[in-house]
Each structure stands twice: as C-alpha cells, then as structure tokens.
Design a protein around this motif. Sequence first.
Motif, mmCIF file in Angstrom:
data_model
loop_
_atom_site.group_PDB
_atom_site.id
_atom_site.type_symbol
_atom_site.label_atom_id
_atom_site.label_comp_id
_atom_site.label_asym_id
_atom_site.label_seq_id
_atom_site.Cartn_x
_atom_site.Cartn_y
_atom_site.Cartn_z
ATOM 1 N N LYS A 166 -10.432 3.591 -23.357
ATOM 2 C CA LYS A 166 -10.215 4.564 -22.299
ATOM 3 C C LYS A 166 -8.752 4.599 -21.886
ATOM 4 O O LYS A 166 -8.105 3.563 -21.753
ATOM 5 C CB LYS A 166 -11.087 4.241 -21.090
ATOM 6 C CG LYS A 166 -11.008 5.290 -19.984
ATOM 7 C CD LYS A 166 -11.937 4.949 -18.824
ATOM 8 C CE LYS A 166 -11.843 6.010 -17.730
ATOM 9 N NZ LYS A 166 -12.739 5.691 -16.587
ATOM 10 N N LEU A 167 -8.232 5.806 -21.706
ATOM 11 C CA LEU A 167 -6.865 5.992 -21.232
ATOM 12 C C LEU A 167 -6.866 5.925 -19.706
ATOM 13 O O LEU A 167 -7.450 6.784 -19.039
ATOM 14 C CB LEU A 167 -6.320 7.345 -21.705
ATOM 15 C CG LEU A 167 -4.858 7.651 -21.395
ATOM 16 C CD1 LEU A 167 -3.945 6.775 -22.239
ATOM 17 C CD2 LEU A 167 -4.558 9.125 -21.667
ATOM 18 N N ALA A 168 -6.274 4.886 -19.151
ATOM 19 C CA ALA A 168 -6.209 4.737 -17.692
ATOM 20 C C ALA A 168 -5.025 5.540 -17.156
ATOM 21 O O ALA A 168 -3.906 5.429 -17.651
ATOM 22 C CB ALA A 168 -6.062 3.273 -17.314
ATOM 23 N N THR A 169 -5.277 6.356 -16.148
ATOM 24 C CA THR A 169 -4.230 7.214 -15.606
ATOM 25 C C THR A 169 -4.167 7.086 -14.086
ATOM 26 O O THR A 169 -5.122 6.650 -13.433
ATOM 27 C CB THR A 169 -4.489 8.695 -15.956
ATOM 28 O OG1 THR A 169 -5.747 9.097 -15.401
ATOM 29 C CG2 THR A 169 -4.508 8.891 -17.466
ATOM 30 N N ALA A 170 -3.026 7.471 -13.537
ATOM 31 C CA ALA A 170 -2.835 7.559 -12.089
ATOM 32 C C ALA A 170 -1.952 8.761 -11.810
ATOM 33 O O ALA A 170 -1.133 9.155 -12.651
ATOM 34 C CB ALA A 170 -2.207 6.278 -11.544
ATOM 35 N N ALA A 171 -2.114 9.359 -10.634
ATOM 36 C CA ALA A 171 -1.447 10.623 -10.328
ATOM 37 C C ALA A 171 -0.262 10.449 -9.399
ATOM 38 O O ALA A 171 -0.263 9.589 -8.512
ATOM 39 C CB ALA A 171 -2.449 11.587 -9.695
ATOM 40 N N ALA A 172 0.752 11.289 -9.603
ATOM 41 C CA ALA A 172 1.847 11.399 -8.635
ATOM 42 C C ALA A 172 1.296 12.042 -7.366
ATOM 43 O O ALA A 172 0.618 13.071 -7.431
ATOM 44 C CB ALA A 172 2.973 12.241 -9.220
ATOM 45 N N ARG A 173 1.567 11.432 -6.223
ATOM 46 C CA ARG A 173 0.981 11.883 -4.961
ATOM 47 C C ARG A 173 2.033 12.438 -4.010
ATOM 48 O O ARG A 173 3.128 11.881 -3.866
ATOM 49 C CB ARG A 173 0.258 10.715 -4.281
ATOM 50 C CG ARG A 173 -0.873 10.124 -5.110
ATOM 51 C CD ARG A 173 -2.050 11.076 -5.216
ATOM 52 N NE ARG A 173 -3.174 10.479 -5.942
ATOM 53 C CZ ARG A 173 -4.328 11.089 -6.153
ATOM 54 N NH1 ARG A 173 -4.524 12.308 -5.677
ATOM 55 N NH2 ARG A 173 -5.293 10.471 -6.821
ATOM 56 N N LEU A 174 1.662 13.529 -3.337
ATOM 57 C CA LEU A 174 2.605 14.177 -2.425
ATOM 58 C C LEU A 174 2.835 13.363 -1.159
ATOM 59 O O LEU A 174 3.867 13.534 -0.503
ATOM 60 C CB LEU A 174 2.102 15.579 -2.064
ATOM 61 C CG LEU A 174 2.031 16.574 -3.224
ATOM 62 C CD1 LEU A 174 1.616 17.948 -2.721
ATOM 63 C CD2 LEU A 174 3.371 16.665 -3.957
ATOM 64 N N HIS A 175 1.920 12.482 -0.788
ATOM 65 C CA HIS A 175 2.168 11.662 0.401
ATOM 66 C C HIS A 175 3.145 10.524 0.097
ATOM 67 O O HIS A 175 3.498 9.766 0.993
ATOM 68 C CB HIS A 175 0.857 11.115 0.980
ATOM 69 C CG HIS A 175 0.163 10.102 0.137
ATOM 70 N ND1 HIS A 175 -0.778 10.441 -0.812
ATOM 71 C CD2 HIS A 175 0.267 8.749 0.092
ATOM 72 C CE1 HIS A 175 -1.234 9.349 -1.396
ATOM 73 N NE2 HIS A 175 -0.603 8.301 -0.861
ATOM 74 N N ARG A 176 3.577 10.434 -1.173
ATOM 75 C CA ARG A 176 4.622 9.485 -1.544
ATOM 76 C C ARG A 176 5.791 10.193 -2.229
ATOM 77 O O ARG A 176 6.560 9.568 -2.955
ATOM 78 C CB ARG A 176 4.055 8.406 -2.459
ATOM 79 C CG ARG A 176 3.084 7.468 -1.764
ATOM 80 C CD ARG A 176 2.773 6.277 -2.618
ATOM 81 N NE ARG A 176 1.909 5.326 -1.943
ATOM 82 C CZ ARG A 176 1.542 4.156 -2.453
ATOM 83 N NH1 ARG A 176 1.971 3.802 -3.670
ATOM 84 N NH2 ARG A 176 0.754 3.341 -1.789
ATOM 85 N N THR A 177 5.914 11.490 -2.009
ATOM 86 C CA THR A 177 6.989 12.278 -2.613
ATOM 87 C C THR A 177 7.890 12.853 -1.527
ATOM 88 O O THR A 177 7.406 13.498 -0.596
ATOM 89 C CB THR A 177 6.411 13.422 -3.476
ATOM 90 O OG1 THR A 177 5.621 12.875 -4.525
ATOM 91 C CG2 THR A 177 7.522 14.274 -4.063
ATOM 92 N N GLU A 178 9.188 12.617 -1.663
ATOM 93 C CA GLU A 178 10.155 13.069 -0.662
ATOM 94 C C GLU A 178 11.014 14.196 -1.218
ATOM 95 O O GLU A 178 11.512 14.115 -2.343
ATOM 96 C CB GLU A 178 11.062 11.909 -0.240
ATOM 97 C CG GLU A 178 12.139 12.304 0.763
ATOM 98 C CD GLU A 178 13.128 11.197 1.057
ATOM 99 O OE1 GLU A 178 14.038 11.428 1.882
ATOM 100 O OE2 GLU A 178 13.013 10.104 0.443
ATOM 101 N N VAL A 179 11.173 15.241 -0.416
ATOM 102 C CA VAL A 179 12.136 16.300 -0.704
ATOM 103 C C VAL A 179 13.311 16.109 0.251
ATOM 104 O O VAL A 179 13.121 16.083 1.477
ATOM 105 C CB VAL A 179 11.515 17.699 -0.529
ATOM 106 C CG1 VAL A 179 12.585 18.784 -0.714
ATOM 107 C CG2 VAL A 179 10.379 17.913 -1.528
ATOM 108 N N ILE A 180 14.504 15.946 -0.301
ATOM 109 C CA ILE A 180 15.684 15.700 0.526
ATOM 110 C C ILE A 180 15.835 16.816 1.562
ATOM 111 O O ILE A 180 15.809 17.998 1.229
ATOM 112 C CB ILE A 180 16.957 15.610 -0.340
ATOM 113 C CG1 ILE A 180 16.818 14.521 -1.400
ATOM 114 C CG2 ILE A 180 18.179 15.364 0.538
ATOM 115 C CD1 ILE A 180 16.555 13.149 -0.855
ATOM 116 N N GLY A 181 16.018 16.425 2.812
ATOM 117 C CA GLY A 181 16.168 17.396 3.895
ATOM 118 C C GLY A 181 14.860 17.816 4.529
ATOM 119 O O GLY A 181 14.851 18.468 5.579
#
Length: 378
Positions: free
Chosen positions: A74-89
């Motif tokens: 099985k290919l184990a995956t995890a997702a990029a999450r918006l509650h841990r993503t910062e946009v400068i400004g």
Amino acid sequence: MVRVLVVGAGLAGLACALEATLAGHHVVVLERSSRIGGRSTSQNIDEFPVGFGPHLFVKKGPFHNLVRKLSRVKLATAAARLHRTEVIGQGIIRPIDDAKTSLLNKRILKDSSANHPLVEGCHLLSSWGGQHSELRYTALQKGNLLVSNEGWAGMVGRLAAALDEVGVFIECGPEVKRIEQGKAHLVDGREIETDVIVLACGPSVARKLVSSIDKQRSDDLFSPIQRMSASFVELGLDSKPLSGKHAVLDVENNFAILDYRAIQPRLGREGSHLSAVAIGGLASDPDETRFESPDERLEALLMFLTQRASGWSQHVIHQSQQAKITLHDAYTRRIPQQSMADKGVLFAGTWVDGAHILADAAVDSGRTAGKNISAANR
C-alpha cells in the motif's frame, strides 16, 4: 503486434511503455540520461528522497491511480493542509485557532477566480505557476494534494518494476539523433527499425526529431510553445525552521517552500526536508522580467529561505540546488498527440493536449499514447 520505440523514460514514457506492452505490442524505451523518471525522480541521500523541485500529486488522479495499482504494498500518503500553510502578508490560510478568519478565508477561496492573495497562493501551491488547474485547486482545499512515504524514487520504482516484470527493455545512455518513418538513428551509429515512435521527451528534443521528417509541420506545431523555468533548492536539515508549517508562499514573487516531513511524517519525524522554488521571472519566461539571470533568481530564493526558515544554513545535512530547470514544458498551448500520426509518430508528455497538468498530464498522455498505437500504424 506492433514494434514501438519510446524516446524518453520520464513518467510519460514509462506509462506509455506499460500501456503499449499490456496491449500486446513489443516496446523498447531509450533514455539519454543515466536514470529513468525524468524530473519526477529522486534519489535517497542521507535518508532524504532528494528530487528536482517540489512535487505534490492528486489523490486518485492518473499518476496516483497508476502507481498504487502496480504493487501489493500500500502507498501511504498524507496531504498538504491549509491550516498549516502560510501566505506572506495574509497569515495561515485556515487557522484552527481563529474560526472567524478560517470561515472568511474559506469563502474567499470558494471564488477561485477572485483576485485575492489567498486565491493566488492556493493556485501557486496547486499549479506551481502554470495554467490554473481547478482540479488541483479543489484538491488542495479538500486535502487531496498528497506526498507519499516512498518519495518520487519509490513511485517511479514501482513503474520500473512493472515494466521489468512484463519484459520491456529500457536502455539508459543512448541519444536519438534523428528519426524517419519506421526508423530511428542514434548518436552512437546504431539504427533501430520500428513501426511507431512515441516521443515522450521534452518539446525541444521532439521538435528537433520531427523536423527531420517534416520541418514545416514541426515549426508550425512547436513554435507557439512557451516554457516556464524555475530555480530550486532542496534541503535536508536536522532542525525544523518552519515550525511545523507545511508550506510558506510568497505570491508577489512566486516563491514557495514545502516541508515534506511536516506533510508526511513517515518520511522522518526528526528534522526537515525542505523543497523551495522560485518560478518564472526571466525574460524567456511568459511573465514580466524580475531577474536578470537564473543565478540572480536563485540568490533571491536563498534569501527568501533565510527570511522564512531562519537559521537553516547552520543545520544542513544535505543541500542541492539548480539555477534553472524547466517547470512547465507548455505554458500557453499544448500539441495534439496524434498530429504526426500519419508519419508513424505520437507525442506524450506534459506539453501534449489533455485535461491534466504536471505528473498527471505526463501519465495520462503516456497511457493514451499507448492505447493509440494503432492510429500511428496504418
């Protein structure tokens, strides 16, 4: 059975070879570099799967669907999450400790065409500065843009193992000098007779090769293509300078930093694996000129890293970088796959017409080419 020669062992070439072989054709793959996988490969250095710029793939997209079917593991995956993503400004896109801001930002993102830094930040992270992909944009918001526990080398390895199992011959090193209908001429003097040639290389090489068959048509097909370049830095660190953030995005300058280990802890819970990219900005890119040279862009990216990943340079286990790579092979217009089928040539790659971009485009066009072999063998 049709004899098929695939030029290029990136994702498009490997997917094409697998599909054509399963359809009963005899397939040979040539790759001029020393390893398969193209820009989508990686190599393990000091326990870090080091690649060539940042990669995220869509859950149940063409690439994910293919690689997870090629092994019982099985290919184990995890997702990029918006509650841990910062946009400068703008701050964290979906802060979990601020429900009001999180809800407001969710409404902003719902209008994907809005001229807002948060929307542009999500487009940057999902499409890496190319044509906006609503599929990937939506996937990011739903937690369906993924990182695997195997790195790209592991996923490409699944493709290679499947091709080896069905008996496809892949030769690394030889370069195709020119082609004609039914034959390929190699730089080392060899000639390979074949019924169909699939050009799964980059558009520059494909243009050069098909020009030996029909220069006028080659010029008409390839001249409108614009390519977008990037600079990248890959870092293995024994610290966590992003403090658990999955990504930091600078919309104004088209800079981004990913931390693979923050997204996918199975890659290693200690330290960080950062992949930073600076997109476009050169005179040769379809964008305003912000940098005089690739080296200047790379220096600006390193400065961005210093600003946003403070102290990284004192914690380096591995560092690799490149001032200029091609990030998007076709930024504004793509080429029909069967536009040279009457000459026994098909195209496969991210620069070929299709509904997807990036890795999904490569795999989808490769598999489609494998299914369309008969169209170029009439």
